[in-house]
Design an enzyme around this catalytic site. Structure first.
Site, PDB file in Angstrom:
ATOM      1  N   PHE A 474     -12.609 -44.282-128.903  1.00  0.00           N
ATOM      2  CA  PHE A 474     -13.384 -43.568-129.927  1.00  0.00           C
ATOM      3  C   PHE A 474     -13.864 -44.476-131.054  1.00  0.00           C
ATOM      4  CE2 PHE A 474      -9.769 -40.549-128.749  1.00  0.00           C
ATOM      5  CZ  PHE A 474     -10.411 -40.077-127.616  1.00  0.00           C
ATOM      6  N   HIS A 475     -14.477 -45.615-130.698  1.00  0.00           N
ATOM      7  CA  HIS A 475     -14.969 -46.546-131.707  1.00  0.00           C
ATOM      8  C   HIS A 475     -16.451 -46.868-131.508  1.00  0.00           C
ATOM      9  CE1 HIS A 475     -10.625 -48.339-132.221  1.00  0.00           C
ATOM     10  NE2 HIS A 475     -10.754 -47.154-132.789  1.00  0.00           N
ATOM     11  N   PRO A 476     -17.337 -45.897-131.416  1.00  0.00           N
ATOM     12  CA  PRO A 476     -18.760 -46.230-131.217  1.00  0.00           C
ATOM     13  C   PRO A 476     -19.366 -46.890-132.451  1.00  0.00           C
ATOM     14  CG  PRO A 476     -18.521 -43.889-131.652  1.00  0.00           C
ATOM     15  CD  PRO A 476     -17.126 -44.442-131.511  1.00  0.00           C
TER      16      PRO A 476
END
Length: 541
Positions: A474-476
């Site tokens: 979850f690190h876009p």
């Protein structure tokens, strides 16, 4: 269909997105009582109990009260799977639903940003902005500060099995490290977290709530930004929808887009700003051609390996009965400690996938629990999860609107494992995990590989298994990247190329992903942006 409305108000600054960056901007910009500031947030307040209980992230992800409920496109590198892609939809944004891990990244990350044509973004430039808002549990030092808004705490629980993993890793040269945040995070240690006395500390609490007492700050929730208003090459306001009505807010100075790496490019494209081909595909006229919008999407893909263990207390065994759950709840209720206070990951390691690279390219998240996938029931046997992610992936994706319908999410295509180098790192990381789990320090726990499974030996078998079990962390980032090259969307002052009165201030401006978790780097970006905006305002006077 939204009803039309004559609502029209004027502000100096309009911030689109009340998330990690938006809350910081709202605080800093409204500190000057002469400035009138509007903050628009599509979600609701963060006044929701599961936001504040650390383990509550399990109940915020996949919950439309707090999550945009996005999904990725089907990924060939993940055997055709589509991944759930949580994004915070409430005040505080992802800082209200994330893993709470306080991580700056490596000094080399920011020095690379500077080398890519972004003066003022090297490690020595950004460190003061990390320090500006920090309230570190250990007090003031060369690398930390006490007294700021952004609280950094130790976790309030201990697991013997994680201590054993740390000793085992040391047998393979991954040595204990006192501080992951001094610019060189190589080594092992227990993650520090954005918590206060066992409760989540998000940017809404840290920055926004104190500022909401100011009469010059107006916060509107459930406000969905529909498009930017352009007059020639100047952005002069925002059209937004709220509870069936359309509103127009005008900006005398600037509009600040802080909607995140997925929704910031979405709003640009809905406003006719982006790649002409993408806009034409949706029947939109080009207000401003900017080919890089939505491109350069990067993320950290983690491979979750699971090991069944013996002679160990893990959350699996603690929470496998009503009595066990009651004890956990009582412990948290009385002391704000124990499993309900824990971040998704407690113990971490940063190391290299091969010896010839300069800085660590792997991050481990080790957890005293296991499931088939995040959100599934815990396994009925004692086990640990040893997740490992490639910190600097070369696989790059994109996000673009699929419709002019405001309610439809953009296409999110990560292209995970499409680069040969990323597949090589995945293979190396699986082999490294397996080596660590043979350590003498772990022999008393008799680790037995469950995922990907000891039957996976060949390169083809391992990569196939990785495609089945790997998932996003979850690190876009990167979809409105900063730079001066033809693919850049913003300049080093975060101003959108070719337009006036518009900046982007969120994770989308990162030209390259940082070597660690992304929440605190976004706080830093917002802190620096606030200074850049203030300096620009002085020039206009």
């Amino acid at each position: 269909m939204p009803q039309s409305s004559s609502s029209h108000d004027t502000y100096d600054y309009i911030i689109v997105g009340g998330g990690t960056a938006g809350c910081v901007l709202a605080n800093r910009l409204s500190a000057d009582p002469k400035r009138r500031v509007l903050l628009l947030e599509a979600g609701k307040s963060d006044a929701y109990h599961w936001v504040h209980i650390p383990v509550g992230y399990l109940y915020c992800i996949g919950n439309p009260r707090t999550d945009w409920m996005m999904k990725t496109a089907r990924e060939p590198g993940l055997n055709g799977r589509s991944l759930t892609y949580p994004r915070g939809k409430l005040l505080g944004g992802c800082s209200s639903v994330n893993g709470m891990i306080y991580m700056r990244g490596q000094a080399a990350d920011y020095d690379l940003w500077r080398q890519l044509g972004n003066p003022g973004w090297g490690w020595e430039d950004v460190l003061p902005y990390f320090l500006k808002s920090e309230d570190h549990h250990a007090g003031d030092s060369d690398m930390h500060r006490a007294g700021g808004e952004w609280k950094v705490a130790r976790q309030r629980l201990k697991w013997d099995i994680l201590d054993a993993v740390q000793r085992g890793a040391a047998e393979f040269g991954i040595l204990p490290r006192a501080d992951f945040n001094d610019g060189n995070n190589e080594g092992s240690g227990f993650f520090e977290v954005n918590q206060h006395k066992g409760v989540r500390w998000n940017t809404a609490k840290a920055f926004l709530r104190p500022a909401m007492k100011r009469p010059n700050l107006h916060v509107v929730t459930e406000a969905h930004a529909a498009r930017l208003v352009l007059e020639g090459r100047r952005v002069t306001g925002v059209i937004y929808q709220r509870r069936g009505q359309t509103h127009h807010a005008a900006a005398r100075a600037e509009v600040l887009l802080a909607a995140g790496a997925i929704n910031s490019p979405k709003l640009l494209e809905l406003s006719g700003i982006g790649c002409p081909d993408v806009l034409a595909n949706q029947g939109l006229s080009v207000a401003h051609a900017l080919p890089g919008v939505g491109k350069n999407l990067q993320d950290h893909l983690q491979i979750r390996t699971v090991y069944k263990v013996e002679n160990a207390q893990t959350l699996n065994t603690m929470a496998n009965s009503f009595i066990g759950k009651a004890r956990i709840a009582l412990q948290y209720g009385l002391t704000r400690s124990g499993p309900m206070s824990m971040a998704p990951s407690q113990f971490g390691m940063f190391t290299k996938s091969r010896p010839d690279i300069e800085t660590p390219d792997l991050e481990y998240h080790v957890q005293p629990l296991s499931t088939d996938k995040l959100g599934d029931p815990l396994h009925p046997f004692p086990a640990i999860t040893v997740s490992v992610c490639n910190l600097r992936p070369e696989s790059v994706g994109s996000t673009h609107i699929q419709s002019t319908d405001l309610s439809q999410q953009p296409e999110i295509r990560l292209n995970y494992l499409s680069a040969e180098s990323d597949r090589a790192v995945a293979l190396a990381s699986i082999k490294q995990v397996r080596n660590i789990m043979t350590a003498q320090a772990l022999s008393g726990y008799a680790p037995q590989e469950i995922l990907p499974g000891s039957h996976c030996h060949s390169t083809a078998d391992i990569l196939s298994a990785v495609g089945d079990i790997a998932t996003t962390i979850f690190h876009p980032v990167g979809t409105c990247k900063m730079g001066t090259d033809p693919g850049a969307v913003v300049d080093p002052e975060l101003r959108v190329h070719g337009l006036h009165g518009l900046r982007v201030v969120d994770a989308s401006i990162m030209p390259r992903i940082v070597s660690g978790n992304t929440a605190s780097p976004v706080v830093m970006i917002a802190e620096k942006a606030a200074d850049l905006i203030a300096a620009n305002a002085k020039l206009r006077v």
